[in-house]
Enzyme design. Structure first.
Site, PDB file in Angstrom:
ATOM      1  N   SER A  39       9.504  92.169  28.471  1.00  7.79           N
ATOM      2  CA  SER A  39       9.021  90.949  28.941  1.00  7.79           C
ATOM      3  C   SER A  39       8.101  91.416  30.281  1.00  7.79           C
ATOM      4  O   SER A  39       7.399  92.000  30.122  1.00  7.79           O
ATOM      5  CB  SER A  39      10.284  90.012  29.411  1.00  7.79           C
ATOM      6  OG  SER A  39       9.838  88.531  29.784  1.00  7.79           O
ATOM      7  N   ASP A 162      10.098  86.604  23.276  1.00  8.98           N
ATOM      8  CA  ASP A 162      10.378  87.559  24.597  1.00  8.98           C
ATOM      9  C   ASP A 162      11.158  88.585  24.408  1.00  8.98           C
ATOM     10  O   ASP A 162      12.486  88.328  23.642  1.00  8.98           O
ATOM     11  CB  ASP A 162      10.792  86.519  25.692  1.00  8.98           C
ATOM     12  CG  ASP A 162      11.229  87.149  26.918  1.00  8.98           C
ATOM     13  OD1 ASP A 162      11.946  88.241  27.044  1.00  8.98           O
ATOM     14  OD2 ASP A 162      10.321  86.866  27.965  1.00  8.98           O
TER      15      ASP A 162
END
Length: 293
Positions: A39, A162
């Protein structure tokens, strides 16, 4: 640091703290041969590997409140709250150019994790994938595609979200790659524990096509808190050195307050400078072999 991994968690704009710490490293020419993140914990260290001091803060200061950066209108139009074409591609190629040459010649193995929506596993991409500049940007976009706020990214016909969904602190992958010792930068304070998501029904509905995503979201708090437990054990056994804010950062993932963002970056920069003597000593100290059982 040939035998030590640099491991980075995400946290959206909270990871500007990490950017500050990494800039303190750059000031002292402290580089690692292996860097792994998920991320925002992959986005910000990319500029560390390309040796571009201050680039992460400069991006936020110049563009965080630009309507082209992110917002509800982008989400309604494209399914992505963050305008990926502007924030990643135009940023890297035109607005504040990313130094791809230095990045690729850094002698650093840079790994980025993204959550595979179909398999429920976190897939990792590395330098062998990033000779294609567009592929690097595609992977960074995939790794930072927040659930509910982004549509899945497609790479090699796989759908990704993510990277923090499945492996929020990628310690296991760094160990799998042969690194027994890790320097870990976190964006939460020592007392933080993740709580369970309250809207599991919404995840099941939103990700009916990807049940692995809904399941991972429902388990994410357990996975994260277990990773913290394992990290504490690694610190106790002197296998890990942790850098994190002393207090909660009071900065949300998608915060638009540039003064707060700048203050968190400056805190990371100061913490990075403060911790360097202890970190340098830890890196230099020989690791004592563990006694046989």
């Amino acid at each position: 640091m040939k035998d030590v991994a640099l491991v980075l968690e995400g946290g959206g704009l909270r990871a500007i703290y990490t950017a500050g710490v990494l800039d303190a490293f750059l000031q002292q020419s402290l580089n690692f041969n292996y860097v792994i993140g998920v991320s925002a914990g992959a986005i910000y260290p990319a500029s560390y590997v390309s040796r571009q001091f201050g680039r992460n803060l400069q991006i936020q200061q110049q563009y965080l409140n630009d309507k082209r950066y992110m917002g509800l209108r982008h989400w309604l139009a494209t399914g992505n709250y963050v305008n990926t074409d502007f924030t990643y591609r135009r940023m890297a190629y035109e607005l504040l150019p990313f130094d791809f040459d230095t990045f690729l010649n850094s002698h650093t193995e840079f790994k980025v994790g993204a959550f595979n929506c179909n398999t429920g596993k976190t897939d990792y991409f590395g330098m062998a994938d990033f000779n294609d500049h567009d592929k690097l940007l595609d992977v960074l976009i995939a790794s930072s595609s927040l659930p509910f706020m982004s549509k899945p990214s497609v790479i090699n016909q796989h759908h990704y979200l993510d990277g923090g969904i499945g492996e929020p602190i990628p310690l296991a992958q760094s160990r799998k790659d042969g690194y027994a010792r890790q320097v870990v930068i976190l964006t939460q304070d020592q007392h933080y524990q993740k709580t369970a998501m309250k809207m599991n029904w919404l995840a099941r509905k939103a990700y009916k096509r990807y049940p692995a995503v809904a399941h991972a979201l429902s388990e994410r708090h357990r996975v994260y808190n277990q990773a913290l437990t394992e990290l504490d054990q690694a610190v106790t056994s002197d296998d890990a050195f942790v850098i994190r804010p002393a207090l909660p950062l009071n900065l949300s993932r998608l915060d638009r307050n540039i003064d707060k963002v700048t203050a968190v970056y400056q805190q990371g920069l100061a913490d990075g400078k403060t911790v360097l003597p202890a970190l340098t000593a830890w890196l230099a100290a020989p690791k004592e072999p563990k006694p046989e059982a």
